[in-house]
Design a protein around this motif. Sequence first.
Motif, PDB file in Angstrom:
ATOM      1  N   ASP A  65       0.829  -1.207   0.000  1.00 48.61           N
ATOM      2  CA  ASP A  65       0.000   0.000   0.000  1.00 48.61           C
ATOM      3  C   ASP A  65       0.862   1.255   0.000  1.00 48.61           C
ATOM      4  O   ASP A  65       0.589   2.223  -0.714  1.00 48.61           O
ATOM      5  CB  ASP A  65      -0.929   0.005   1.214  1.00 48.61           C
ATOM      6  CG  ASP A  65      -2.150  -0.872   1.022  1.00 48.61           C
ATOM      7  OD1 ASP A  65      -2.372  -1.361  -0.103  1.00 48.61           O
ATOM      8  OD2 ASP A  65      -2.894  -1.072   2.003  1.00 48.61           O
ATOM      9  N   ARG A  70      -0.778   4.714  -1.156  1.00 48.69           N
ATOM     10  CA  ARG A  70      -1.931   4.743  -0.270  1.00 48.69           C
ATOM     11  C   ARG A  70      -1.500   5.161   1.125  1.00 48.69           C
ATOM     12  O   ARG A  70      -0.412   4.840   1.566  1.00 48.69           O
ATOM     13  CB  ARG A  70      -2.614   3.379  -0.230  1.00 48.69           C
ATOM     14  CG  ARG A  70      -3.121   2.931  -1.594  1.00 48.69           C
ATOM     15  CD  ARG A  70      -3.963   1.677  -1.492  1.00 48.69           C
ATOM     16  NE  ARG A  70      -4.378   1.254  -2.825  1.00 48.69           N
ATOM     17  CZ  ARG A  70      -3.799   0.282  -3.518  1.00 48.69           C
ATOM     18  NH1 ARG A  70      -2.765  -0.361  -2.990  1.00 48.69           N
ATOM     19  NH2 ARG A  70      -4.213  -0.031  -4.719  1.00 48.69           N
ATOM     20  N   ARG A  72      -1.210   5.074   4.986  1.00 52.05           N
ATOM     21  CA  ARG A  72      -1.309   4.122   6.089  1.00 52.05           C
ATOM     22  C   ARG A  72      -0.571   4.695   7.289  1.00 52.05           C
ATOM     23  O   ARG A  72       0.418   5.396   7.151  1.00 52.05           O
ATOM     24  CB  ARG A  72      -0.645   2.783   5.714  1.00 52.05           C
ATOM     25  CG  ARG A  72      -1.243   2.051   4.526  1.00 52.05           C
ATOM     26  CD  ARG A  72      -2.604   1.461   4.823  1.00 52.05           C
ATOM     27  NE  ARG A  72      -2.562   0.511   5.917  1.00 52.05           N
ATOM     28  CZ  ARG A  72      -2.453  -0.804   5.762  1.00 52.05           C
ATOM     29  NH1 ARG A  72      -2.352  -1.332   4.556  1.00 52.05           N
ATOM     30  NH2 ARG A  72      -2.433  -1.612   6.810  1.00 52.05           N
ATOM     31  N   GLY A 129      -3.657   4.176  -6.703  1.00 54.15           N
ATOM     32  CA  GLY A 129      -4.954   3.549  -6.854  1.00 54.15           C
ATOM     33  C   GLY A 129      -5.844   4.326  -7.794  1.00 54.15           C
ATOM     34  O   GLY A 129      -5.427   5.173  -8.572  1.00 54.15           O
ATOM     35  N   GLU A 133     -10.090   6.981  -4.651  1.00 51.28           N
ATOM     36  CA  GLU A 133      -9.875   5.911  -3.678  1.00 51.28           C
ATOM     37  C   GLU A 133      -9.234   6.488  -2.422  1.00 51.28           C
ATOM     38  O   GLU A 133      -8.330   7.301  -2.486  1.00 51.28           O
ATOM     39  CB  GLU A 133      -8.954   4.857  -4.291  1.00 51.28           C
ATOM     40  CG  GLU A 133      -8.724   3.677  -3.376  1.00 51.28           C
ATOM     41  CD  GLU A 133      -7.833   2.648  -4.037  1.00 51.28           C
ATOM     42  OE1 GLU A 133      -8.000   1.459  -3.753  1.00 51.28           O
ATOM     43  OE2 GLU A 133      -6.958   3.036  -4.816  1.00 51.28           O
ATOM     44  N   THR A 134      -9.695   6.075  -1.279  1.00 52.36           N
ATOM     45  CA  THR A 134      -9.132   6.558  -0.022  1.00 52.36           C
ATOM     46  C   THR A 134      -8.204   5.526   0.556  1.00 52.36           C
ATOM     47  O   THR A 134      -8.381   4.317   0.348  1.00 52.36           O
ATOM     48  CB  THR A 134     -10.245   6.863   0.996  1.00 52.36           C
ATOM     49  OG1 THR A 134     -11.012   5.678   1.202  1.00 52.36           O
ATOM     50  CG2 THR A 134     -11.136   7.975   0.495  1.00 52.36           C
ATOM     51  N   GLY A 135      -7.210   5.987   1.295  1.00 51.26           N
ATOM     52  CA  GLY A 135      -6.278   5.070   1.936  1.00 51.26           C
ATOM     53  C   GLY A 135      -6.973   4.297   3.039  1.00 51.26           C
ATOM     54  O   GLY A 135      -7.924   4.758   3.655  1.00 51.26           O
TER      55      GLY A 135
END
Length: 297
Positions: A65, A70, A72, A129, A133-135
């Motif tokens: 990710d 993304r 995190r 992504g 799109e959200t993490g």
Amino acid sequence: MESATGRDARGTLPEGLGDALRATAEDIATVLRGVADTSVPVPRSEWTVGEAAAHLAQANELMADLAAGRERRYGDGTPQSLAAANERALAEFGERAAGPLAELIVRHTDAYLMAFERRATGSVGTGGGKAGETGRGIGGGTGETAGTVVTPLGPMSREVLGSYLLTHMLGHGYDLARALGRPHMIDRTRVELSLPFLVAAMPRVTDVTTTARLTASYAIRLWGGARFGVTFTDGAVTVTPRPPARPDCTILIEPVTFLLMALGRIGPNGAMARGRVFARGRKPWLALRFPGLFKAP
């Protein structure tokens, strides 16, 4: 390999790292496949085989990710926060069967490599992504800046993130192999590919209680390979790709032994007794102190 920090300036993975990541993931999967009882305890750990394998699957997904851009978050880099994040993550993920976990470890490693390639070739946007799109992650998101991602141990490039992923797999893969009586997957080539992460992480995992007021310089030389320097000045640490010209202590160490010691799997006394570590210089006794200057998260 002349130093411990070199990487390809074109934004590609260092030579051999992609193959090492794939091979290590598959080696770990081979250790796990066919294991019926994953409640076997892991030596020197509070985890069982199933818990350690589940942690690896989750960590590989996290790295993939991050490589994809993304967001995190996973603790704040301290050993205590990372341990707490690990326990929360394991509590939220119920899979403990060896076969499915083996496949997840391989799948998420492949996902990291695919994400790296896409980012390197500019085939995705800066958010990673799909549009909109959200993490997803544990405790919210972290950002990224040009060429870097924010990891559980601070900002680093995606190339160093790959070295982090390899190092993490080698440490826990070693644990799983020991627990199940199988050969481990650590070799000299993989150790040298782990060095960019280890060198980057050293200042972040220094144990301030043991380094307070310490002034000393070390040259670390792996047998037949990489070398780097570590200097403490009144407790502050600096890690350099080349050793200091006149170090207080030079440590010559067999590569697999170096990684296992760096990850807290073995101690210096036994390694020295087996002839896997030698020390020389003006203050060779500093070698015994060196592993305790860091606290692996």
